[in-house]
Design a protein around this motif. Structure first.
Motif, PDB file in Angstrom:
ATOM      1  N   THR A 148     -10.070   1.044   4.105  1.00 11.57           N
ATOM      2  CA  THR A 148     -11.239   1.016   3.207  1.00 11.57           C
ATOM      3  C   THR A 148     -12.529   1.041   4.029  1.00 11.57           C
ATOM      4  OG1 THR A 148     -10.925  -1.390   3.141  1.00 11.57           O
ATOM      5  CG2 THR A 148     -10.219  -0.146   1.209  1.00 11.57           C
ATOM      6  N   VAL A 203     -11.875   3.155  -0.964  1.00  6.73           N
ATOM      7  CA  VAL A 203     -10.786   3.862  -0.274  1.00  6.73           C
ATOM      8  C   VAL A 203     -11.367   4.810   0.785  1.00  6.73           C
ATOM      9  CG1 VAL A 203      -8.803   5.410  -0.547  1.00  6.73           C
ATOM     10  CG2 VAL A 203      -9.314   3.707  -2.319  1.00  6.73           C
ATOM     11  N   SER A 234       0.797  -1.245   0.000  1.00  4.48           N
ATOM     12  CA  SER A 234       0.000   0.000   0.000  1.00  4.48           C
ATOM     13  C   SER A 234       0.826   1.291   0.000  1.00  4.48           C
ATOM     14  CB  SER A 234      -0.954   0.029   1.199  1.00  4.48           C
ATOM     15  OG  SER A 234      -1.504  -1.231   1.439  1.00  4.48           O
ATOM     16  N   GLU A 266      -1.394  -5.363  -4.885  1.00  3.23           N
ATOM     17  CA  GLU A 266      -2.512  -4.483  -4.564  1.00  3.23           C
ATOM     18  C   GLU A 266      -2.907  -3.730  -5.818  1.00  3.23           C
ATOM     19  OE1 GLU A 266      -2.979  -2.426  -0.692  1.00  3.23           O
ATOM     20  OE2 GLU A 266      -0.930  -3.129  -0.396  1.00  3.23           O
TER      21      GLU A 266
HETATM   22  C1  2NL Z   1      -5.649  -8.258   1.991  1.00  2.00           C
HETATM   23  C2  2NL Z   1      -6.320  -6.952   1.975  1.00  2.00           C
HETATM   24  C3  2NL Z   1      -6.294  -4.815   0.962  1.00  2.00           C
HETATM   25  C4  2NL Z   1      -6.126  -2.576   0.203  1.00  2.00           C
HETATM   26  C5  2NL Z   1      -5.533  -3.770   0.491  1.00  2.00           C
HETATM   27  C6  2NL Z   1      -5.558  -0.218  -0.157  1.00  2.00           C
HETATM   28  C7  2NL Z   1      -4.571   0.663  -0.497  1.00  2.00           C
HETATM   29  C8  2NL Z   1      -4.811   2.002  -0.445  1.00  2.00           C
HETATM   30  C9  2NL Z   1      -6.015   2.448  -0.044  1.00  2.00           C
HETATM   31  C10 2NL Z   1      -6.971   1.543   0.310  1.00  2.00           C
HETATM   32 CL1  2NL Z   1      -3.594   3.097  -0.853  1.00  2.00          CL
HETATM   33  N1  2NL Z   1      -6.730   0.234   0.242  1.00  2.00           N
HETATM   34  N2  2NL Z   1      -5.316  -1.555  -0.233  1.00  2.00           N
HETATM   35  C11 2NL Z   1      -7.511  -2.435   0.357  1.00  2.00           C
HETATM   36  C12 2NL Z   1      -8.248  -3.499   0.828  1.00  2.00           C
HETATM   37  C13 2NL Z   1      -7.648  -4.707   1.134  1.00  2.00           C
HETATM   38  O1  2NL Z   1      -5.627  -5.999   1.228  1.00  2.00           O
HETATM   39  O2  2NL Z   1      -6.149  -9.193   2.547  1.00  2.00           O
HETATM   40  N3  2NL Z   1      -4.483  -8.387   1.362  1.00  2.00           N
HETATM   41  C14 2NL Z   1      -3.739  -9.606   1.298  1.00  2.00           C
END
Ligand code: 2NL
Length: 366
Positions: free
Chosen positions: A264, A299, A183, A223
């Motif tokens: 999120t 987001v 991220s 991501e």
């Molecule tokens: C998971 C969940 C997630 C995101 C990653 C993200 C990045 C920004 C803003 C908002 Cl900059 N969200 N990334 C969002 C939701 C889930 O990962 O289980 N990953 C293995």
């Protein structure tokens, strides 16, 4: 006998030289030393002993010794050449040129690399670009910008690997750490380029977890982020369902469940029908018929504020998934450590037919 020297001891040596053309490789090497060896070759010793002979004898005897040395040298040299190449052109010095060569192992992509490439290609096909960023980050990019509260347990030393180095001047944030997700690269992307943004970010991430069947201290993540005016949860669902249909199969069933992430709101997990048992339940899906493959959501406005994006004007969605985990689910791999060991007996099962044609996996790994 072809040489008559008039000296019985030298005639004996001449006889030995006569036999040289019938010697094999080993015998030839021994005979060369026995006749011409610098320390105790018979002809060498004969030459050395000349000084102690009366002048008369030294002349005639010495001439014969010399003749024999020249002859022995020539005959031994000739036999050496003969032994190197036989009539059929086959080397006979213990090597057989007609033997097929060893095929070169050309290597193949690791299964996780292949999965990452496939995932990235699917998103590139619908207009996403690819970005990468640093694996050593500041706590601001890794946690604060992503709306983690200051006391969030993920920031604990027990979960995150901190780097013992002074803060980088001019960089936002204090402590340095090994990023725990990709991220931070999305935050950097938003800070550098205003929306519209559609980007996927593959890379390694780190956690303070020892190896066990389902954990590793370093693993891959991908991501994705889409930010524009008027983006809604419908875009999120349509895009991620498209991904599941391209990656697994066009008829794979997909479901979303509510979840929570600090970055999120709302958040969800996406499951796909188990790729191995098609929903009837198996060890890979722990009998549920479903495999959880990613987390996602809209987001959070606080993340936009930190990234210099106006949350009144723009909305966006994001997802995160773990290619190591997806590789395990796709192929029914029971232990993540198999993906780190480099054991050819495991890895060569993933070499495709095309690679096998030119590479011969497993035949030769030397
Ligand atoms: C998971 C969940 C997630 C995101 C990653 C993200 C990045 C920004 C803003 C908002 Cl900059 N969200 N990334 C969002 C939701 C889930 O990962 O289980 N990953 C293995």
């Amino acid at each position: 006998m072809t040489v008559r020297t008039g000296f019985p001891d030298l005639d004996q040596i001449a006889e030995r030289i006569d036999k040289v053309p019938s010697l094999d490789q080993k015998q030839l090497e021994a005979e060369e030393i026995a006749l011409l060896g610098r320390k105790s070759g018979v002809l060498t010793l004969k030459a050395k002993s000349l000084g102690s002979l009366p002048l008369e004898q030294r002349k005639s005897y010495g001439a014969k010794v010399n003749e024999l040395k020249v002859l022995a040298d020539a005959v031994i040299g000739g036999r050496k050449k003969e032994l190197q190449v036989s009539v059929s052109g086959v080397l006979v010095r213990g090597e057989d040129l007609t033997m097929p060569g060893r095929r070169q192992w050309i290597g193949a992509e690791h299964p996780v690399t292949r999965v990452v490439d496939e995932i990235v290609d699917i998103f590139r096909g619908i207009g996403f670009t690819v970005a990468v960023g640093p694996e050593v980050e500041t706590d601001w990019f890794n946690f604060t910008a992503l709306n983690f509260p200051a006391d969030h347990p993920a920031m604990d030393m027990h979960d995150t690997l901190y780097v013992d180095a002074p803060p980088v001047p001019g960089e936002r944030g204090g402590r340095l750490l090994l990023r725990t997700h990709t991220s931070p690269v999305q935050i950097r992307t938003l800070l550098e380029s205003p929306p519209p943004v559609r980007v996927v970010i593959p890379g390694l991430v780190y956690r303070n977890d020892p190896f066990d069947p389902s954990h590793a201290p370093a693993f891959s993540q991908i991501e994705g982020l889409a930010v524009d005016e008027g983006i809604s949860f419908v875009d999120l669902k349509a895009t991620l369902v498209h991904f599941a249909h391209r990656f697994f199969s066009p008829t794979t069933k997909v479901r979303f469940r509510p979840s929570f992430f600090p970055f999120t709101e709302p958040s969800a997990e996406m499951d796909v029908e188990c790729h191995l048992c098609h929903g009837s339940g198996c060890p890979a899906c722990k009998g549920t018929g479903w495999m959880e493959i990613l987390g996602c959501g809209m987001v959070h406005p606080a993340v936009f504020e930190h990234s210099g994006v106006d949350p009144e004007r723009y909305t966006g969605w994001a997802f995160g998934m773990g290619p190591h985990r997806i590789t395990m689910l796709r192929y029914g791999i029971p232990d993540i450590r198999l993906l780190y060991d480099g054991d050819m007996r495991f890895l060569e099962q993933f070499v495709t037919a095309g690679q096998r044609g030119s590479g011969a996996a497993g035949q030769n790994t030397r």
